[in-house]
Design a protein around this motif. Sequence first.
Motif, PDB file in Angstrom:
ATOM      1  N   ALA A  99      77.362   7.087   9.838  1.00  0.00           N
ATOM      2  CA  ALA A  99      77.455   8.468  10.318  1.00  0.00           C
ATOM      3  C   ALA A  99      76.453   8.709  11.456  1.00  0.00           C
ATOM      4  O   ALA A  99      76.766   9.394  12.446  1.00  0.00           O
ATOM      5  N   ALA A 100      75.252   8.141  11.318  1.00  0.00           N
ATOM      6  CA  ALA A 100      74.224   8.317  12.364  1.00  0.00           C
ATOM      7  C   ALA A 100      74.662   7.635  13.658  1.00  0.00           C
ATOM      8  O   ALA A 100      74.481   8.190  14.758  1.00  0.00           O
TER       9      ALA A 100
ATOM     10  N   LEU B 253      77.776   7.007  14.630  1.00  0.00           N
ATOM     11  CA  LEU B 253      78.865   7.798  15.200  1.00  0.00           C
ATOM     12  C   LEU B 253      78.341   9.080  15.835  1.00  0.00           C
ATOM     13  O   LEU B 253      78.819   9.512  16.889  1.00  0.00           O
ATOM     14  N   ALA B 254      77.351   9.697  15.158  1.00  0.00           N
ATOM     15  CA  ALA B 254      76.781  10.937  15.702  1.00  0.00           C
ATOM     16  C   ALA B 254      76.115  10.669  17.049  1.00  0.00           C
ATOM     17  O   ALA B 254      76.242  11.467  17.995  1.00  0.00           O
ATOM     18  N   ASP B 255      75.405   9.542  17.154  1.00  0.00           N
ATOM     19  CA  ASP B 255      74.749   9.189  18.414  1.00  0.00           C
ATOM     20  C   ASP B 255      75.791   8.929  19.504  1.00  0.00           C
ATOM     21  O   ASP B 255      75.656   9.416  20.644  1.00  0.00           O
ATOM     22  N   ILE B 256      76.821   8.164  19.153  1.00  0.00           N
ATOM     23  CA  ILE B 256      77.884   7.880  20.128  1.00  0.00           C
ATOM     24  C   ILE B 256      78.578   9.172  20.546  1.00  0.00           C
ATOM     25  O   ILE B 256      78.854   9.402  21.735  1.00  0.00           O
ATOM     26  N   LYS B 257      78.840  10.023  19.544  1.00  0.00           N
ATOM     27  CA  LYS B 257      79.528  11.284  19.839  1.00  0.00           C
ATOM     28  C   LYS B 257      78.704  12.141  20.795  1.00  0.00           C
ATOM     29  O   LYS B 257      79.242  12.727  21.753  1.00  0.00           O
ATOM     30  N   ALA B 258      77.402  12.234  20.539  1.00  0.00           N
ATOM     31  CA  ALA B 258      76.533  13.041  21.398  1.00  0.00           C
ATOM     32  C   ALA B 258      76.551  12.504  22.830  1.00  0.00           C
ATOM     33  O   ALA B 258      76.642  13.273  23.805  1.00  0.00           O
ATOM     34  N   ARG B 259      76.487  11.198  22.960  1.00  0.00           N
ATOM     35  CA  ARG B 259      76.477  10.611  24.303  1.00  0.00           C
ATOM     36  C   ARG B 259      77.850  10.762  24.971  1.00  0.00           C
ATOM     37  O   ARG B 259      77.929  10.974  26.197  1.00  0.00           O
ATOM     38  N   GLN B 260      78.912  10.671  24.158  1.00  0.00           N
ATOM     39  CA  GLN B 260      80.244  10.844  24.730  1.00  0.00           C
ATOM     40  C   GLN B 260      80.481  12.299  25.143  1.00  0.00           C
ATOM     41  O   GLN B 260      81.136  12.569  26.171  1.00  0.00           O
ATOM     42  N   GLU B 261      79.958  13.220  24.354  1.00  0.00           N
ATOM     43  CA  GLU B 261      80.094  14.632  24.727  1.00  0.00           C
ATOM     44  C   GLU B 261      79.374  14.897  26.053  1.00  0.00           C
ATOM     45  O   GLU B 261      79.848  15.686  26.892  1.00  0.00           O
TER      46      GLU B 261
END
Length: 455
Positions: A263-264, A266-274
């Motif tokens: 989850a961490a 994915l959260a990091d990837i998601k933040a960078r992708q956003e």
Amino acid sequence: MAGYGRWSMPRTIAGAALAALLAVGVAASGAVADDLDDQKAQIEDSIESLEGDLEYLDADIQKTAAKLKDYQSQLPAAEAALAEAQGRVQAATDEVSALAARVELAQENKDQIARQIAEDEAKYKDVRKVIGQIATQAYKRGGVSGDLSLILEAASDGDLANGIDLADQAMRSQNAALDRLGQQGATDRNAQARLVAVEEEIVGLKAKADAALAREQAARDEAEESKREVDALVAQTEELTDELAAKRPKIQARLSAQEAEHAAVLADIKARQEKLLREAEAKRKAEEAAARKNGQKSSSGGSSGGSSKPSTSVSGWGLSKPATGGYITSRFGWRPTPAGTIDYGGMGGYVHAGVDWGFGGACGSPIRAAASGEVWFAAMSATSGKKVTISHGVVNGHALATNYHHMSSYVVSVGQHVSRGQVIGYVGTTGNSTGCHLHFETILDGSAVDPLGLL
């Protein structure tokens, strides 16, 4: 082999279901599936598929679960063998009972014939004795004496003529009886022959009965052996089930840690992708504004990070297969818990977040970047082993990244730009993995999606 996801596997309720095997009654005699090779292959296939279903567990847990699956797979055949053996016991018992009844009936027939012969012999002797007495008296006295009159119950007046008439009648009566006994004698001689035949039949039936008893004992021994096999399988199944259940708290804790790690990430990837999406949107708006100002059309296509070179092996998302050769061993999506295993996560299964490629158990095949992009992550993870994450920027209006897990080694570093098809590492089995393979993920806007839908 492993991938991210939530775990859950239903616990075997061995008690009632398995105990029922021990209560198998006498079944109709029938052959157990005689194609043992096919049955063995089915069991092996079932166990092999179990490895993929249990990929998030340690190798020793998988091995224990595979043993459990093997025992469970053998139980139906053992049950059928036990039922068949019990059927043979019943058939042999019925045969023994039937032969015993036939022996008893033959013995009764023999006794009846023997009694009849003895009775006829006694009657024959009695009649001959009476006739002999009459003839002797008549010979000695030249007529019928008063004693004979008494024997024959002559008339009370003692008339000699009457006495002789009575004696003649007595002789005729005894001779008639003797004739009848002579005829009975012929019948008795036939009966004697029948008696011999019955005695031979009894001997034969007793031999058959002895053979049937031997078959019954053999069947009972076989049934006992079958029952011991079933008992052993049941005991082993229950033992392994208990062993896996005892490890449940430890496994649940580790799975929770792995899930938190995933989850961490994915959260990091998601933040960078956003952030990429915001930057792409800002860039698009700036280009549109500049175009309006200059009276020109915007040149932005809303896509970056992909190669502009046409290729038949490249998908509409700019992706190509990350490894040459190999075969898919596990697909993306919900994976239901294998029947008979332990419910570790309580969800009835888990989501396999990527696609696995196997290489016949061999490590070392090169892993290539599925598309051009920037290396965001290249390090060792407890769960994913040596892994690489590549961001491919914004493609088709969505932020796209790919993950490559369980490498034996990687040859790129964070911040490095790589091209599609460039070797980034080699297939391995590091991290939570039980065999050499590549676990490949596609992350779209911060969420794992089916890679096969993008390739």
